[in-house]
Design an enzyme around this catalytic site. Structure first.
Site, PDB file in Angstrom:
ATOM      1  N   LEU A 221      49.155  76.855   0.733  1.00  0.00           N
ATOM      2  CA  LEU A 221      49.135  77.302   2.131  1.00  0.00           C
ATOM      3  C   LEU A 221      50.542  77.640   2.617  1.00  0.00           C
ATOM      4  O   LEU A 221      50.710  78.278   3.641  1.00  0.00           O
ATOM      5  CB  LEU A 221      48.539  76.213   3.031  1.00  0.00           C
TER       6      LEU A 221
ATOM      7  N   TYR B 120      49.580  67.214  14.500  1.00  0.00           N
ATOM      8  CA  TYR B 120      48.373  67.774  13.882  1.00  0.00           C
ATOM      9  C   TYR B 120      47.531  68.520  14.928  1.00  0.00           C
ATOM     10  O   TYR B 120      47.095  69.650  14.713  1.00  0.00           O
ATOM     11  CB  TYR B 120      47.545  66.640  13.250  1.00  0.00           C
TER      12      TYR B 120
ATOM     13  N   SER C   1      39.460  71.452  15.505  1.00  0.00           N
ATOM     14  CA  SER C   1      39.236  70.003  15.553  1.00  0.00           C
ATOM     15  C   SER C   1      39.123  69.461  16.975  1.00  0.00           C
ATOM     16  O   SER C   1      39.808  69.928  17.893  1.00  0.00           O
ATOM     17  CB  SER C   1      40.415  69.319  14.859  1.00  0.00           C
TER      18      SER C   1
ATOM     19  N   GLU D  28      40.462  66.893  17.806  1.00  0.00           N
ATOM     20  CA  GLU D  28      41.801  66.367  18.090  1.00  0.00           C
ATOM     21  C   GLU D  28      42.535  67.282  19.082  1.00  0.00           C
ATOM     22  O   GLU D  28      43.453  66.844  19.771  1.00  0.00           O
ATOM     23  CB  GLU D  28      42.560  66.252  16.759  1.00  0.00           C
TER      24      GLU D  28
ATOM     25  N   ALA E 101      44.366  71.969   4.927  1.00  0.00           N
ATOM     26  CA  ALA E 101      45.317  71.534   5.961  1.00  0.00           C
ATOM     27  C   ALA E 101      45.855  70.158   5.614  1.00  0.00           C
ATOM     28  O   ALA E 101      45.229  69.425   4.846  1.00  0.00           O
ATOM     29  CB  ALA E 101      44.628  71.446   7.328  1.00  0.00           C
TER      30      ALA E 101
HETATM   31  P1  NAP Z   1      40.749  66.723   3.542  1.00  0.00           P
HETATM   32  O1  NAP Z   1      39.752  65.938   2.772  1.00  0.00           O
HETATM   33  O2  NAP Z   1      42.046  66.094   3.909  1.00  0.00           O
HETATM   34  O3  NAP Z   1      41.055  68.064   2.698  1.00  0.00           O
HETATM   35  C1  NAP Z   1      42.168  68.880   2.978  1.00  0.00           C
HETATM   36  C2  NAP Z   1      42.282  69.949   1.920  1.00  0.00           C
HETATM   37  O4  NAP Z   1      43.423  70.779   2.205  1.00  0.00           O
HETATM   38  C3  NAP Z   1      42.493  69.420   0.485  1.00  0.00           C
HETATM   39  O5  NAP Z   1      41.731  70.194  -0.397  1.00  0.00           O
HETATM   40  C4  NAP Z   1      43.982  69.659   0.261  1.00  0.00           C
HETATM   41  O6  NAP Z   1      44.331  69.844  -1.084  1.00  0.00           O
HETATM   42  C5  NAP Z   1      44.174  70.958   1.013  1.00  0.00           C
HETATM   43  N1  NAP Z   1      45.580  71.205   1.285  1.00  0.00           N
HETATM   44  C6  NAP Z   1      46.429  70.467   2.032  1.00  0.00           C
HETATM   45  N2  NAP Z   1      47.662  70.997   2.016  1.00  0.00           N
HETATM   46  C7  NAP Z   1      47.608  72.099   1.214  1.00  0.00           C
HETATM   47  C8  NAP Z   1      48.557  73.068   0.787  1.00  0.00           C
HETATM   48  N3  NAP Z   1      49.825  73.019   1.180  1.00  0.00           N
HETATM   49  N4  NAP Z   1      48.140  74.077  -0.011  1.00  0.00           N
HETATM   50  C9  NAP Z   1      46.846  74.146  -0.419  1.00  0.00           C
HETATM   51  N5  NAP Z   1      45.904  73.246  -0.061  1.00  0.00           N
HETATM   52  C10 NAP Z   1      46.283  72.234   0.753  1.00  0.00           C
HETATM   53  O7  NAP Z   1      40.110  67.288   4.889  1.00  0.00           O
HETATM   54  P2  NAP Z   1      38.546  67.404   5.323  1.00  0.00           P
HETATM   55  O8  NAP Z   1      38.147  66.142   5.987  1.00  0.00           O
HETATM   56  O9  NAP Z   1      37.764  67.958   4.196  1.00  0.00           O
HETATM   57  O10 NAP Z   1      38.667  68.480   6.494  1.00  0.00           O
HETATM   58  C11 NAP Z   1      38.618  69.873   6.207  1.00  0.00           C
HETATM   59  C12 NAP Z   1      39.312  70.634   7.328  1.00  0.00           C
HETATM   60  O11 NAP Z   1      38.645  70.349   8.558  1.00  0.00           O
HETATM   61  C13 NAP Z   1      40.777  70.275   7.557  1.00  0.00           C
HETATM   62  O12 NAP Z   1      41.451  71.441   7.958  1.00  0.00           O
HETATM   63  C14 NAP Z   1      40.741  69.282   8.710  1.00  0.00           C
HETATM   64  O13 NAP Z   1      41.960  69.315   9.425  1.00  0.00           O
HETATM   65  C15 NAP Z   1      39.577  69.833   9.516  1.00  0.00           C
HETATM   66  N6  NAP Z   1      38.813  68.865  10.311  1.00  0.00           N
HETATM   67  C16 NAP Z   1      38.319  67.749   9.728  1.00  0.00           C
HETATM   68  C17 NAP Z   1      37.547  66.870  10.469  1.00  0.00           C
HETATM   69  C18 NAP Z   1      36.967  65.622   9.861  1.00  0.00           C
HETATM   70  O14 NAP Z   1      36.557  64.738  10.619  1.00  0.00           O
HETATM   71  N7  NAP Z   1      36.870  65.540   8.544  1.00  0.00           N
HETATM   72  C19 NAP Z   1      37.268  67.150  11.819  1.00  0.00           C
HETATM   73  C20 NAP Z   1      37.779  68.325  12.379  1.00  0.00           C
HETATM   74  C21 NAP Z   1      38.542  69.196  11.611  1.00  0.00           C
HETATM   75  P3  NAP Z   1      44.900  68.636  -2.009  1.00  0.00           P
HETATM   76  O15 NAP Z   1      43.680  67.984  -2.575  1.00  0.00           O
HETATM   77  O16 NAP Z   1      45.705  69.344  -3.027  1.00  0.00           O
HETATM   78  O17 NAP Z   1      45.703  67.741  -1.126  1.00  0.00           O
HETATM   79  O1  G4F Z   2      40.049  58.001  10.936  1.00  0.00           O
HETATM   80  P1  G4F Z   2      41.220  58.486  11.712  1.00  0.00           P
HETATM   81  O2  G4F Z   2      42.525  58.513  11.009  1.00  0.00           O
HETATM   82  O3  G4F Z   2      40.793  59.906  12.264  1.00  0.00           O
HETATM   83  P2  G4F Z   2      41.358  60.832  13.464  1.00  0.00           P
HETATM   84  O4  G4F Z   2      42.748  60.503  13.790  1.00  0.00           O
HETATM   85  O5  G4F Z   2      40.356  60.779  14.566  1.00  0.00           O
HETATM   86  O6  G4F Z   2      41.356  62.271  12.776  1.00  0.00           O
HETATM   87  C1  G4F Z   2      40.248  62.736  12.007  1.00  0.00           C
HETATM   88  O7  G4F Z   2      39.353  63.404  12.874  1.00  0.00           O
HETATM   89  C2  G4F Z   2      39.876  64.600  13.503  1.00  0.00           C
HETATM   90  C3  G4F Z   2      38.771  65.146  14.416  1.00  0.00           C
HETATM   91  O8  G4F Z   2      38.911  64.582  15.685  1.00  0.00           O
HETATM   92  C4  G4F Z   2      40.252  65.574  12.405  1.00  0.00           C
HETATM   93  F1  G4F Z   2      40.674  66.747  12.952  1.00  0.00           F
HETATM   94  C5  G4F Z   2      41.335  64.957  11.529  1.00  0.00           C
HETATM   95  O9  G4F Z   2      41.646  65.858  10.471  1.00  0.00           O
HETATM   96  C6  G4F Z   2      40.791  63.662  10.914  1.00  0.00           C
HETATM   97  O10 G4F Z   2      39.752  63.989  10.028  1.00  0.00           O
HETATM   98  O11 G4F Z   2      41.406  57.595  13.030  1.00  0.00           O
HETATM   99  C7  G4F Z   2      40.358  57.394  13.948  1.00  0.00           C
HETATM  100  C8  G4F Z   2      40.763  56.354  14.978  1.00  0.00           C
HETATM  101  C9  G4F Z   2      42.129  56.614  15.626  1.00  0.00           C
HETATM  102  O12 G4F Z   2      42.011  56.393  17.002  1.00  0.00           O
HETATM  103  C10 G4F Z   2      43.047  55.563  15.023  1.00  0.00           C
HETATM  104  O13 G4F Z   2      44.108  55.140  15.876  1.00  0.00           O
HETATM  105  O14 G4F Z   2      40.882  55.086  14.314  1.00  0.00           O
HETATM  106  C11 G4F Z   2      42.061  54.444  14.796  1.00  0.00           C
HETATM  107  N1  G4F Z   2      42.488  53.467  13.769  1.00  0.00           N
HETATM  108  C12 G4F Z   2      42.556  52.128  13.960  1.00  0.00           C
HETATM  109  N2  G4F Z   2      43.010  51.522  12.843  1.00  0.00           N
HETATM  110  C13 G4F Z   2      42.885  53.745  12.525  1.00  0.00           C
HETATM  111  C14 G4F Z   2      43.227  52.517  11.933  1.00  0.00           C
HETATM  112  N3  G4F Z   2      43.002  54.919  11.852  1.00  0.00           N
HETATM  113  C15 G4F Z   2      43.421  54.867  10.567  1.00  0.00           C
HETATM  114  N4  G4F Z   2      43.490  56.019   9.874  1.00  0.00           N
HETATM  115  N5  G4F Z   2      43.765  53.684   9.959  1.00  0.00           N
HETATM  116  C16 G4F Z   2      43.697  52.476  10.598  1.00  0.00           C
HETATM  117  O15 G4F Z   2      44.008  51.435  10.036  1.00  0.00           O
END
Ligand code: NAP
Ligand code: G4F
Length: 323
Positions: free
Chosen positions: A61, A151, A127, A129, A84
């Site tokens: 990316l 982020y 997101s 977020e 990302a």
């Molecule tokens: P994830 O498991 O962290 O996957 C992120 C992906 O991005 C991985 O395949 C990673 O590759 C790739 N990546 C990161 N940096 C890169 C780089 N410099 N070049 C190429 N690839 C790169 O995330 P996810 O939970 O599947 O989420 C997918 C997308 O939705 C993300 O953009 C996230 O921000 C967004 N999102 C997620 C949530 C959620 O709750 N899961 C909610 C809202 C939005 P590597 O394996 O090589 O690190």
């Molecule tokens: O699981 P989290 O790290 O997810 P967060 O920050 O909500 O972000 C995830 O969801 C977003 C969508 O809203 C995505 F865009 C983003 O890429 C990601 O997938 O934390 C959730 C909550 C936070 O409030 C954090 O402060 O859990 C709280 N928390 C409490 N203890 C913790 C912990 N989070 C993490 N990671 N680790 C802890 O020990």
């Protein structure tokens, strides 16, 4: 046969979306970092069982040239930009790399599509977020953004870039504003997986305690497979648009832990320790989404509820530890 290009194919959503699109008969192409091809055992674990069915291209990316080349070579019908730096906590530690990777990566892929595959339908992983310090509860497409992390800022910029390529260059470009979605393939650093694996390890006698940060934060947690279905539906419409995807239910981190430990017959209060060092410099306190638009226009509905999600994640981690 339709061709799809997925960035972030090695992540949670990329792994589920690939399976969904393979089942629908797509030719699936994914962009992975070159190091992933050198160490497939560790870095491609989520897509291990479909490696023979997807075509992987190395790219980053951070490199416009690498993304441009892959887009030019594949000439996809649809592109899901999921790649990302997605961990919010880490974005406070290294805001420069998060902002560079996430904003430039989105800009590079959009520009490559505009130049080489302008008919390609584009999905951006926006997101909840972005709502940050929320202006209303529940949050919907019209709720103003107030991001609270590097982020979140990077995702607001990606959202605006996507909308601008739609309005300015006529791309079929959609923003999916997805609320938190989880699964047994969630990364271990995210709180749900940390809890499900933590409870499973304690149950199996492999660990004695689980250290967590802010237990009062509220999230609208859904199941990743349901959310990948919504991404696909957005690109099947006649017109591009932006959609909130959420369950409409919100729960605290404490409630997640309580249920996970209860599921293995334990009391969370005996094992969870509050650790101030895990608190964030700025927190998003309450996320709750209103997905009425997606329900009405896409006909989308989440199938797995909060209790079902917690149980599924804990059960899978218990099984994994047994193996
Ligand atoms: P994830 O498991 O962290 O996957 C992120 C992906 O991005 C991985 O395949 C990673 O590759 C790739 N990546 C990161 N940096 C890169 C780089 N410099 N070049 C190429 N690839 C790169 O995330 P996810 O939970 O599947 O989420 C997918 C997308 O939705 C993300 O953009 C996230 O921000 C967004 N999102 C997620 C949530 C959620 O709750 N899961 C909610 C809202 C939005 P590597 O394996 O090589 O690190
Ligand atoms: O699981 P989290 O790290 O997810 P967060 O920050 O909500 O972000 C995830 O969801 C977003 C969508 O809203 C995505 F865009 C983003 O890429 C990601 O997938 O934390 C959730 C909550 C936070 O409030 C954090 O402060 O859990 C709280 N928390 C409490 N203890 C913790 C912990 N989070 C993490 N990671 N680790 C802890 O020990």
């Amino acid at each position: 046969m339709k061709k799809v290009l997925i960035t972030g194919i090695t992540g949670q959503d990329g792994a589920y979306l690939s399976r969904l699109l393979l089942d629908k008969g797509y030719e699936v192409h994914g962009i992975v970092r070159r190091v992933a091809l050198e160490d497939p055992e560790h870095r491609l674990w989520r897509i291990k069982d479909i490696l023979g069915k997807v075509k992987l291209h190395s790219g980053s990316l951070e490199s416009y040239a690498s993304l441009f080349d892959v887009v030019a070579k594949v000439n996809p019908d649809e592109c899901y930009h999921l790649g990302a730096q997605s961990f919010v906590s880490y974005s406070f530690e290294d805001e420069f790399s998060t902002i560079n990777t996430n904003i430039n990566g989105t800009h590079y892929i959009l520009s490559s599509i505009k130049n080489k595959s302008p008919k390609c339908k584009f999905y951006f992983a926006a997101s909840s977020e972005q709502f940050g310090q929320v202006k209303e509860v529940p949050q919907k497409e019209t709720t103003p953004f107030h991001p609270r992390s590097p982020y979140g800022i990077s995702k607001v910029a990606g959202f605006d870039l996507t909308r601008n390529y739609r309005e300015g260059y006529g791309l079929f470009a959609c923003n999916g504003i997805l609320f938190n979605h989880e699964s047994p393939m969630r990364g271990y650093e995210f709180v749900t997986r940390k809890i499900s694996m933590g409870a499973a390890k304690i149950k199996r006698g492999l660990s004695k305690e689980l250290r967590l940060g802010n237990l009062e934060a509220k999230r609208d947690w859904g199941f990743a497979v349901d959310y990948c279905e919504a991404m696909y539906l957005m690109l099947q419409q006649d017109e591009p648009d932006d959609y909130v995807i959420a369950t409409g239910e919100t729960h605290t981190v404490k409630e997640f832990a309580e249920l996970a430990f209860k599921h293995v017959g334990l009391d969370w209060k005996d094992y969870v320790k509050k650790d101030e060092s895990l608190f964030r410099p700025a927190e998003v306190h309450e996320l709750k989404g209103d997905a009425s638009k997606a329900k009405k226009i896409l006909g989308w509905q989440p199938k797995v509820n909060f209790e079902g999600l917690v149980r599924m994640m804990v059960d899978e981690d218990l099984k994994r530890l047994k193996k």
